[in-house]
Design a protein around this motif. Sequence first.
Motif, PDB file in Angstrom:
ATOM      1  N   LYS A 110       0.761  -1.387   0.040  1.00 40.61           N
ATOM      2  CA  LYS A 110      -0.022  -0.195   0.076  1.00 40.61           C
ATOM      3  C   LYS A 110       0.945   1.346   0.005  1.00 40.61           C
ATOM      4  O   LYS A 110       0.447   2.301  -0.180  1.00 40.61           O
ATOM      5  CB  LYS A 110      -0.899  -0.064   1.159  1.00 40.61           C
ATOM      6  CG  LYS A 110      -1.848  -0.907   1.075  1.00 40.61           C
ATOM      7  CD  LYS A 110      -2.846  -1.034   2.339  1.00 40.61           C
ATOM      8  CE  LYS A 110      -3.821  -2.285   2.400  1.00 40.61           C
ATOM      9  NZ  LYS A 110      -4.597  -2.295   3.742  1.00 40.61           N
ATOM     10  N   PHE A 150      -8.651 -14.861 -11.826  1.00 42.23           N
ATOM     11  CA  PHE A 150      -9.637 -13.325 -11.805  1.00 42.23           C
ATOM     12  C   PHE A 150      -8.476 -12.386 -11.768  1.00 42.23           C
ATOM     13  O   PHE A 150      -8.680 -11.392 -12.758  1.00 42.23           O
ATOM     14  CB  PHE A 150     -10.438 -13.368 -10.567  1.00 42.23           C
ATOM     15  CG  PHE A 150     -11.589 -12.166 -10.694  1.00 42.23           C
ATOM     16  CD1 PHE A 150     -12.546 -12.335 -11.124  1.00 42.23           C
ATOM     17  CD2 PHE A 150     -10.968 -11.143 -10.120  1.00 42.23           C
ATOM     18  CE1 PHE A 150     -13.394 -11.275 -10.979  1.00 42.23           C
ATOM     19  CE2 PHE A 150     -11.924 -10.005 -10.028  1.00 42.23           C
ATOM     20  CZ  PHE A 150     -13.231 -10.227 -10.611  1.00 42.23           C
ATOM     21  N   ALA A 151      -7.521 -12.668 -11.116  1.00 45.11           N
ATOM     22  CA  ALA A 151      -6.490 -11.033 -10.972  1.00 45.11           C
ATOM     23  C   ALA A 151      -5.717 -11.145 -12.159  1.00 45.11           C
ATOM     24  O   ALA A 151      -5.635 -10.185 -12.868  1.00 45.11           O
ATOM     25  CB  ALA A 151      -5.573 -11.477  -9.606  1.00 45.11           C
ATOM     26  N   LYS A 185      -6.738  -1.436  -9.399  1.00 45.45           N
ATOM     27  CA  LYS A 185      -7.751  -2.332  -8.683  1.00 45.45           C
ATOM     28  C   LYS A 185      -7.685  -3.571  -8.447  1.00 45.45           C
ATOM     29  O   LYS A 185      -8.139  -4.294  -7.534  1.00 45.45           O
ATOM     30  CB  LYS A 185      -9.084  -1.970  -9.448  1.00 45.45           C
ATOM     31  CG  LYS A 185      -9.560  -0.377  -9.123  1.00 45.45           C
ATOM     32  CD  LYS A 185     -11.210  -0.329  -9.792  1.00 45.45           C
ATOM     33  CE  LYS A 185     -11.836   1.045  -9.774  1.00 45.45           C
ATOM     34  NZ  LYS A 185     -11.277   1.586 -11.284  1.00 45.45           N
ATOM     35  N   HIS A 186      -6.846  -4.079  -9.617  1.00 41.68           N
ATOM     36  CA  HIS A 186      -6.898  -5.620  -9.628  1.00 41.68           C
ATOM     37  C   HIS A 186      -5.533  -6.169  -9.272  1.00 41.68           C
ATOM     38  O   HIS A 186      -4.899  -7.052  -9.841  1.00 41.68           O
ATOM     39  CB  HIS A 186      -7.337  -6.113 -11.151  1.00 41.68           C
ATOM     40  CG  HIS A 186      -8.570  -5.861 -11.177  1.00 41.68           C
ATOM     41  ND1 HIS A 186      -9.536  -6.710 -10.748  1.00 41.68           N
ATOM     42  CD2 HIS A 186      -9.311  -5.048 -12.095  1.00 41.68           C
ATOM     43  CE1 HIS A 186     -10.782  -6.295 -11.102  1.00 41.68           C
ATOM     44  NE2 HIS A 186     -10.642  -5.157 -11.776  1.00 41.68           N
ATOM     45  N   ALA A 217      -3.098 -17.381  -0.755  1.00 39.76           N
ATOM     46  CA  ALA A 217      -4.367 -17.265  -1.533  1.00 39.76           C
ATOM     47  C   ALA A 217      -4.340 -17.442  -2.994  1.00 39.76           C
ATOM     48  O   ALA A 217      -5.091 -18.294  -3.782  1.00 39.76           O
ATOM     49  CB  ALA A 217      -5.242 -16.238  -1.108  1.00 39.76           C
ATOM     50  N   PRO A 235      -7.445 -21.286  -7.100  1.00 38.50           N
ATOM     51  CA  PRO A 235      -7.366 -20.926  -8.746  1.00 38.50           C
ATOM     52  C   PRO A 235      -8.276 -19.687  -9.053  1.00 38.50           C
ATOM     53  O   PRO A 235      -7.687 -18.985 -10.108  1.00 38.50           O
ATOM     54  CB  PRO A 235      -7.528 -22.089  -9.329  1.00 38.50           C
ATOM     55  CG  PRO A 235      -7.662 -23.227  -8.273  1.00 38.50           C
ATOM     56  CD  PRO A 235      -7.738 -22.664  -6.943  1.00 38.50           C
ATOM     57  N   ALA A 236      -9.557 -19.802  -8.634  1.00 39.87           N
ATOM     58  CA  ALA A 236     -10.355 -18.874  -9.205  1.00 39.87           C
ATOM     59  C   ALA A 236      -9.633 -17.548  -8.818  1.00 39.87           C
ATOM     60  O   ALA A 236      -9.980 -16.389  -9.621  1.00 39.87           O
ATOM     61  CB  ALA A 236     -11.604 -18.753  -8.333  1.00 39.87           C
ATOM     62  N   LEU A 237      -9.012 -17.162  -7.714  1.00 44.96           N
ATOM     63  CA  LEU A 237      -8.628 -15.865  -7.579  1.00 44.96           C
ATOM     64  C   LEU A 237      -7.529 -15.419  -8.354  1.00 44.96           C
ATOM     65  O   LEU A 237      -7.614 -14.181  -8.853  1.00 44.96           O
ATOM     66  CB  LEU A 237      -7.999 -15.950  -5.974  1.00 44.96           C
ATOM     67  CG  LEU A 237      -7.413 -14.392  -5.545  1.00 44.96           C
ATOM     68  CD1 LEU A 237      -8.517 -13.572  -5.433  1.00 44.96           C
ATOM     69  CD2 LEU A 237      -6.698 -14.797  -4.033  1.00 44.96           C
ATOM     70  N   LYS A 247      -6.642 -12.262 -15.479  1.00 48.81           N
ATOM     71  CA  LYS A 247      -7.527 -11.747 -16.583  1.00 48.81           C
ATOM     72  C   LYS A 247      -7.621 -10.010 -16.289  1.00 48.81           C
ATOM     73  O   LYS A 247      -7.626  -9.422 -17.273  1.00 48.81           O
ATOM     74  CB  LYS A 247      -8.843 -12.498 -16.462  1.00 48.81           C
ATOM     75  CG  LYS A 247      -9.846 -12.035 -17.328  1.00 48.81           C
ATOM     76  CD  LYS A 247     -10.977 -13.226 -17.426  1.00 48.81           C
ATOM     77  CE  LYS A 247     -12.255 -12.326 -18.140  1.00 48.81           C
ATOM     78  NZ  LYS A 247     -13.530 -13.156 -17.552  1.00 48.81           N
ATOM     79  N   TYR A 248      -8.412  -9.721 -15.158  1.00 49.91           N
ATOM     80  CA  TYR A 248      -8.644  -8.350 -15.101  1.00 49.91           C
ATOM     81  C   TYR A 248      -7.582  -7.475 -14.850  1.00 49.91           C
ATOM     82  O   TYR A 248      -7.553  -6.064 -15.142  1.00 49.91           O
ATOM     83  CB  TYR A 248      -9.650  -8.084 -13.954  1.00 49.91           C
ATOM     84  CG  TYR A 248     -10.978  -8.555 -14.218  1.00 49.91           C
ATOM     85  CD1 TYR A 248     -11.980  -8.226 -15.169  1.00 49.91           C
ATOM     86  CD2 TYR A 248     -11.315 -10.227 -13.973  1.00 49.91           C
ATOM     87  CE1 TYR A 248     -13.147  -8.727 -15.550  1.00 49.91           C
ATOM     88  CE2 TYR A 248     -12.551 -10.818 -14.382  1.00 49.91           C
ATOM     89  CZ  TYR A 248     -13.437 -10.012 -15.065  1.00 49.91           C
ATOM     90  OH  TYR A 248     -14.473 -10.641 -15.593  1.00 49.91           O
ATOM     91  N   ILE A 256      -3.518  -7.198  -5.293  1.00 55.91           N
ATOM     92  CA  ILE A 256      -3.825  -7.343  -4.347  1.00 55.91           C
ATOM     93  C   ILE A 256      -2.903  -6.378  -3.310  1.00 55.91           C
ATOM     94  O   ILE A 256      -1.683  -6.379  -3.415  1.00 55.91           O
ATOM     95  CB  ILE A 256      -3.746  -8.832  -3.594  1.00 55.91           C
ATOM     96  CG1 ILE A 256      -4.734  -9.472  -4.396  1.00 55.91           C
ATOM     97  CG2 ILE A 256      -3.905  -8.916  -2.051  1.00 55.91           C
ATOM     98  CD1 ILE A 256      -4.710 -11.056  -4.311  1.00 55.91           C
ATOM     99  N   LYS A 257      -3.426  -5.606  -2.233  1.00 51.35           N
ATOM    100  CA  LYS A 257      -2.636  -4.584  -1.641  1.00 51.35           C
ATOM    101  C   LYS A 257      -2.763  -4.805  -0.289  1.00 51.35           C
ATOM    102  O   LYS A 257      -3.487  -5.095   0.423  1.00 51.35           O
ATOM    103  CB  LYS A 257      -3.311  -3.407  -1.694  1.00 51.35           C
ATOM    104  CG  LYS A 257      -3.602  -2.939  -3.484  1.00 51.35           C
ATOM    105  CD  LYS A 257      -4.296  -1.552  -3.510  1.00 51.35           C
ATOM    106  CE  LYS A 257      -4.830  -1.481  -4.918  1.00 51.35           C
ATOM    107  NZ  LYS A 257      -5.824  -0.588  -4.984  1.00 51.35           N
ATOM    108  N   ASP A 282      -0.574 -14.436   3.550  1.00 52.84           N
ATOM    109  CA  ASP A 282      -2.041 -14.679   3.409  1.00 52.84           C
ATOM    110  C   ASP A 282      -2.336 -14.425   1.798  1.00 52.84           C
ATOM    111  O   ASP A 282      -2.957 -15.351   1.298  1.00 52.84           O
ATOM    112  CB  ASP A 282      -2.871 -13.821   4.092  1.00 52.84           C
ATOM    113  CG  ASP A 282      -3.653 -14.500   5.196  1.00 52.84           C
ATOM    114  OD1 ASP A 282      -3.677 -15.685   5.215  1.00 52.84           O
ATOM    115  OD2 ASP A 282      -4.359 -13.828   5.888  1.00 52.84           O
ATOM    116  N   ALA A 283      -1.786 -13.459   1.138  1.00 55.24           N
ATOM    117  CA  ALA A 283      -2.026 -13.081  -0.259  1.00 55.24           C
ATOM    118  C   ALA A 283      -1.621 -14.109  -1.026  1.00 55.24           C
ATOM    119  O   ALA A 283      -1.924 -14.506  -1.990  1.00 55.24           O
ATOM    120  CB  ALA A 283      -1.646 -11.590  -0.335  1.00 55.24           C
TER     121      ALA A 283
END
Lengths: 428, 412
Positions: A360, A398-399, A369-370, A388, A393-395, A401-402, A372-373, A384-385
């Motif tokens: 941050k 998602f990150a 936005k896409h 995750a 895998p969904a996370l 692609k966007y 993780i901060k 943790d990040a």
Amino acid sequence: METRVLMFGWEFPPHIAGGLGTACLGLTKGLAKQGVQVLFVMPRASGDEDQSAAKIINASDVEALYDYRDIEEYWKNIRFMEVGSNLIPYMDPERFEREVNRNVHERTEEHKIGFKNKYQFSGKYGANLMEEVGRYAVVAATIARQQQFDVIHAHDWLTYAAGIAAKRVSGKPLVVHVHATEFDRSGENINTLVYNLERQGMEEADRVITVSNWTRDIVVRRYGIPPEKVVTVHNAVDFQSYSDMKVERGVKEKVVTFLGRITYQKGPEYFIEAANKVLQRYPNVRFVMAGSGDLMDRSIRRVAKLKIATKFHFTGFLRGQDVQKMFAYSDVYVMPSVSEPFGISPLEAMRSGVPTIISKQSGVAEVLKHAIKVDFWDVNALADAIYALLAYPALSQFASKYGLDEVNTLKWENAAFKLKQIYEELKR
Amino acid sequence: MEKRTLCLYFQVHQPVRLRKYHFFDIGKNNDYYDDFANRTYTRKIADRCYLPANRVILDLIKKYGKNFKVAFSITGLAIEQFQKYAPEVIDSFKELAATGSVEFLAETYSHSLACLVDEAEFKRQVKRHSEVMKDLFGMKPVTFRNTELVYSDEIGEMVANMGYTTMLTEGARHILGWKSPNYLYTNSINPKLRLLLKNFRLSDDIAFRFSDQNWDQWPLTAEKYVSWLTAADGEIVNLFMDYETFGEHQSAGTGIFDFLAALPGQVFANSDFEFLTPKEAAAKHQPVAPLHVPYPISWADEERDLTAWLGNELQNEAFEELYKTREKVNALKDEALIHDYNCLQASDHFYYMCTKLFADGDIHSYFTPYATPYEAFINYMNVLSDFILRVDNEYEKQKGKTSKRTKKTTKE
């Protein structure tokens, strides 16, 4: 009437050591598209990581320095001027002195090639960065007297003195562009010479441009610059010449990467501590620290002490293609910077489709936005990040692609447009 | 001339907030909740909203007798937290129940989206909730409201099969087209189920716009509002909103309580409306038509669909993983696991993962405790991972026991 800008930089692609040259390239390109004419002045010997003495000493004198080049037709609005100088980016005065001295020892015979008259590079043992900064300023004054322009624009502290000199000679408005401050580079143990030079530049400037609100805050708070004078123009990226890269993986585990100078500013220790936590829980992963810097040895010792060295790897400094290759090799990219004025590399990672974690305390966090901060000091949150992104895998999909969509919308044109408006305001 | 109907319904829900749950807690720590935040929020909202608003409504019922009526739906998770942190809220709802002028509606116990999973799961949760309502307030609900007013033809059919005669949903513009929400409709598969549709314009005038000083109608008085009611078409005006509108979303200082207190008087004096509860409204009026809703609608955001909770990859993944384990959880009949499973099902968790960042971004950021949808997903998945581990472990254990037992019996 087209706006003409006299710009002082210290590096420019392909000879770059950090993000500054890339930023200057992006900005000048963007300005060219906006119809702004730029005369870009830079010391010749900047650039390559291999800042060898030969290059430094080969620098020519001020009388012989006019070396215009038109680089491609595309650049018709931009002229380049190289100035003989010993300026080395990303180096504090102490280290500069060490480097120069070492090189002087090694290549004594080359001392003879050097500087004329009053600009004589003192050579032997007294070489210091501040002297070079001063010399650049004298050169700048000469140029300012001979050239026609409306605004002066100086990038980072090494060129502030040049900017000030040019302003005094020409009476034209000065813009200083803060890509980093001494507090980013050194934490609280600042070099007061550098700090004073930075502050003087900001005080004498008619506008101070910062690359993020994070930096703007430092400029206002730590340098006491009136906030109304300080404007944020976020950096961008240019991926026009970017091509995707496929690599063969040698390891079956997932790869989490830190890529950058291994220095206080970049927060390597937080990456190591987080890696240690993740490894205790998630064995199917390897960590890579790519880059070099003064905290490298300490980092290696820490990794050994934690007994994670079979899963934690150092690559040394990466250049050119290898950087992109490293991204292509990665499943997660981490930038845990303690204080990052902007931070281009997360954008490069995201361009390669790599999910990214940033601190941050970075300017780039303001535009993304896409990603993780996390707070750089919050090793648990960082772990943790990372976990995750590895475990869900969904996370990561998602990150990835966007994130790719998002970085493709960050354009230098927007930054250049803001700059142009500032120039035009000052011209009046 | 017969009076027109004004139907007031308020939703009461508080999710059980998750604590910051690190991945190294997985498999080690099954305490998932932020007790401090849950206590603080519950106390705060009880003091600001539920208690004072209940007092206003009780006073109105005392003043106007059977002429003033309202309906509530209170989720099981909200009830649990009142019992723990603010039991006087339950007492004050009981007091309202005792007046006979208040209807309590049925919904899913955990404010979940189980209606989208399967009928058995949906039924189980509605049953659990309706039992709680009967225990606490002495009446078995006959009207159903689904989480976030989610509704479709199929969902309505399931609700009708459970024996409910009336259901509430959104008067979504894309469903109604030229039709007005101010009439009674029926489910298109089973016409026995009557539908009351929210008048979102008149509801949102109170719930969202009441204190907006940039609104050209600010300040809103009861008198002005009743003139809008009178001007409305149709037979029924359904005002459905979060109960937190009173004192929380619109703070006491905006005059929202005074507005509520003044409204019935104005309605009686200056309009042809009477107050009825949903079940009374559905009994009084004749349905005008079946309503066709092939895809689920809700009362959220501009789209009035499910995209606030489901749709992006993060939400879908979390939702799928959550419900994959439902058969094991139900088979285990372990109260601790069921409690956690209920808490994890609250639709709020999926709302926090929403990445729609345009028009509704403001509302979303108002309601989420997480800085980004990514953080919400990471934390939720860590908790869910631990929960799944526990379920699997218990399941294996029980299976082991039963197989040993069968072995023994065969030996004997």
